[in-house]
Scaffold this motif. Structure first.
Motif, PDB file in Angstrom:
ATOM      1  N   LEU A   1      11.192   0.450  -0.484  1.00  0.00           N
ATOM      2  CA  LEU A   1      10.665   1.620   0.212  1.00  0.00           C
ATOM      3  C   LEU A   1      11.771   2.417   0.880  1.00  0.00           C
ATOM      4  O   LEU A   1      11.700   3.648   0.970  1.00  0.00           O
ATOM      5  N   GLN A   2      12.801   1.726   1.361  1.00  0.00           N
ATOM      6  CA  GLN A   2      13.935   2.447   1.945  1.00  0.00           C
ATOM      7  C   GLN A   2      14.631   3.319   0.910  1.00  0.00           C
ATOM      8  O   GLN A   2      15.203   4.369   1.250  1.00  0.00           O
ATOM      9  N   LEU A   3      14.595   2.917  -0.345  1.00  0.00           N
ATOM     10  CA  LEU A   3      15.218   3.680  -1.423  1.00  0.00           C
ATOM     11  C   LEU A   3      14.332   4.818  -1.930  1.00  0.00           C
ATOM     12  O   LEU A   3      14.786   5.643  -2.730  1.00  0.00           O
ATOM     13  N   ASN A   4      13.073   4.855  -1.459  1.00  0.00           N
ATOM     14  CA  ASN A   4      12.111   5.841  -1.941  1.00  0.00           C
ATOM     15  C   ASN A   4      12.063   7.023  -0.977  1.00  0.00           C
ATOM     16  O   ASN A   4      11.638   6.875   0.170  1.00  0.00           O
ATOM     17  N   PRO A   5      12.475   8.211  -1.394  1.00  0.00           N
ATOM     18  CA  PRO A   5      12.508   9.360  -0.477  1.00  0.00           C
ATOM     19  C   PRO A   5      11.129   9.813  -0.010  1.00  0.00           C
ATOM     20  O   PRO A   5      11.032  10.568   0.963  1.00  0.00           O
ATOM     21  N   ALA A   6      10.073   9.358  -0.671  1.00  0.00           N
ATOM     22  CA  ALA A   6       8.719   9.745  -0.272  1.00  0.00           C
ATOM     23  C   ALA A   6       8.187   8.911   0.884  1.00  0.00           C
ATOM     24  O   ALA A   6       7.121   9.213   1.425  1.00  0.00           O
ATOM     25  N   VAL A   7       8.917   7.848   1.267  1.00  0.00           N
ATOM     26  CA  VAL A   7       8.448   6.918   2.296  1.00  0.00           C
ATOM     27  C   VAL A   7       9.374   6.967   3.502  1.00  0.00           C
ATOM     28  O   VAL A   7      10.601   6.891   3.365  1.00  0.00           O
ATOM     29  N   THR A   8       8.769   7.094   4.677  1.00  0.00           N
ATOM     30  CA  THR A   8       9.503   7.003   5.944  1.00  0.00           C
ATOM     31  C   THR A   8       9.045   5.733   6.646  1.00  0.00           C
ATOM     32  O   THR A   8       7.862   5.579   6.970  1.00  0.00           O
ATOM     33  N   LEU A   9       9.972   4.814   6.871  1.00  0.00           N
ATOM     34  CA  LEU A   9       9.674   3.538   7.509  1.00  0.00           C
ATOM     35  C   LEU A   9      10.192   3.572   8.940  1.00  0.00           C
ATOM     36  O   LEU A   9      11.385   3.753   9.166  1.00  0.00           O
TER      37      LEU A   9
ATOM     38  N   ALA B   1       0.842  -1.205   0.000  1.00  0.00           N
ATOM     39  CA  ALA B   1       0.000   0.000   0.000  1.00  0.00           C
ATOM     40  C   ALA B   1       0.875   1.252   0.000  1.00  0.00           C
ATOM     41  O   ALA B   1       0.585   2.229  -0.706  1.00  0.00           O
ATOM     42  N   ALA B   2       1.952   1.236   0.780  1.00  0.00           N
ATOM     43  CA  ALA B   2       2.875   2.378   0.780  1.00  0.00           C
ATOM     44  C   ALA B   2       3.485   2.581  -0.597  1.00  0.00           C
ATOM     45  O   ALA B   2       3.647   3.722  -1.063  1.00  0.00           O
ATOM     46  N   ARG B   3       3.823   1.498  -1.240  1.00  0.00           N
ATOM     47  CA  ARG B   3       4.402   1.580  -2.589  1.00  0.00           C
ATOM     48  C   ARG B   3       3.411   2.203  -3.564  1.00  0.00           C
ATOM     49  O   ARG B   3       3.781   3.045  -4.394  1.00  0.00           O
TER      50      ARG B   3
END
Length: 373
Positions: free
Chosen positions: A163-171, A21-23
């Motif tokens: 997701l770690q590589l995606n700057p729009a996502v904070t995990l 869903a985050a993706r």
């Protein structure tokens, strides 16, 4: 408690449902914060077998079939995308599903005809040609050549890295949600062990724990834990050698799943034990006997591991996907029972469509909150 950065959406739960869903949301331009009370993809997402089809799919309702059909068509592309982005292969094996001893073969064939799914009735000789090591006591079997299996721990690793590589996502891991801050019928923030997180929208994707989490808002959701135990066998077959098993085999509700490294999964039990994840000797013996009854050659394999996971059980196995009626900006994606990995791509695309107010890829009506309270 300190307020962490505001996002467009906060997702609670970083299993496969939350990760996908985050993706989806990030791909649409949203800033997403993903909260996980433990480690990423370590509950049902890790514990399952990874068959990309419901077991005995004709026994499920049309809403499950709709999600499964869309997801099955997506997994090949998704796996390639993840490997290209992260260098981690989810090890999708598209070698088919062989079903033995099926009593309702006529229903299966009618379902396949109705839904346009490849499923054929074959004789015992044909089944043995597919899997020579099987012990087959019936004259016929059902064969679904397009069913795949995925190595779900590797899928979780690939999604986490993506997701770690995606700057729009904070995990944020080890961030257990303690409560919701609600004002005028909207969630303003969630309070967690890692701080307060604010957003415009919130998504609950916490699997078997979703009902308990929503209880904090005085909401009741019919999602309950159903324990499943599994075994992992090591066939001792090395790389380049002929494997004992090439495809998923299903018999009497139990299954064998081959992995690319020669290991074989045996599953699974169905137990109503609340949130207990303890493994038992009885399940060990039962699963091992099921494996040997299907394939006597497995007697020489080492049993490397036994584990248990908690499926998010729901009425008829139909998940709830979409907005929570009583709270304007709260959504849920949970209750997939035995088919979490099977239904995940479609479920996450659908909930993202609803959160983003896009035309939904699948009719959302069967998954509405009102049907699951």
């Amino acid at each position: 408690m300190a307020v962490r950065q505001q996002a467009d959406s906060v997702i609670i739960g970083a299993g496969v449902m939350g990760l996908l869903a985050a993706r989806e949301l990030a791909a649409a331009g949203q800033r997403v914060t993903l909260l996980e009370r433990g480690a990423v993809a370590q509950e049902a997402s890790w514990a399952g077998g990874g068959i990309v089809s419901p077991l005995y799919p004709w026994r499920y309702s049309d809403p499950v079939t709709a999600l499964a059909s869309w997801s099955q068509g997506r997994y090949t592309t998704l796996s390639r995308e993840l490997e290209r982005e992260t260098g981690i292969s989810p090890e999708l094996l598209s070698n088919g599903l062989l079903m033995l001893g099926v009593e309702d073969e006529a229903d299966a064939l009618q379902w396949a005809f109705t839904h346009g799914r490849p499923l054929t009735l074959i004789g015992a000789e044909q089944a043995l040609a597919l899997e020579p090591q099987l012990q087959i006591s019936t004259s016929s079997a059902l064969w679904m050549p397009d069913v795949a299996s995925i190595r779900n721990p590797r899928l979780g690793q690939a999604l986490r890295r993506s997701l770690q590589l995606n700057p729009a996502v904070t995990l944020v891991t080890h961030a257990e949600v303690k409560g919701f801050v609600v004002s005028e019928g909207r969630v303003q923030a969630v309070e967690s062990s890692a701080g307060r997180f604010e957003a415009e929208q919130f998504l609950v994707a916490t699997g078997a724990w979703s009902g308990a989490l929503l209880n904090q808002l005085g909401l009741n959701l019919a999602v309950n834990p159903v324990k499943g135990q599994m075994l992992l066998l090591n066939s001792g077959v090395g790389e380049g050698e002929k494997p004992l098993l090439n495809r998923v085999v299903l018999s009497g509700g139990r299954y064998l799943i081959p992995r690319a490294d020669g290991r074989i999964l045996v599953g699974s039990t169905l137990e109503d034990q609340g949130f207990d994840k303890q493994v038992t000797e009885a399940a060990y013996d039962s699963l091992h006997q099921s494996a040997l009854s299907m394939m006597p050659a497995l007697a020489g394999c080492t049993i490397e591991a036994q584990w248990a996971g908690l499926r998010p059980g729901s009425p008829a196995g139909v998940p709830y996907i979409g907005p929570v009626d009583e709270v304007d900006n709260l959504y849920i994606n949970a209750g997939h029972f035995r088919n979490g990995l099977v239904l995940a791509p479609a479920s996450c695309r659908l909930v993202a469509d609803l959160m983003l107010q896009r035309p939904p890829v699948i009719d959302p009506a069967p998954y509405q909150w009102a049907l699951h309270k």
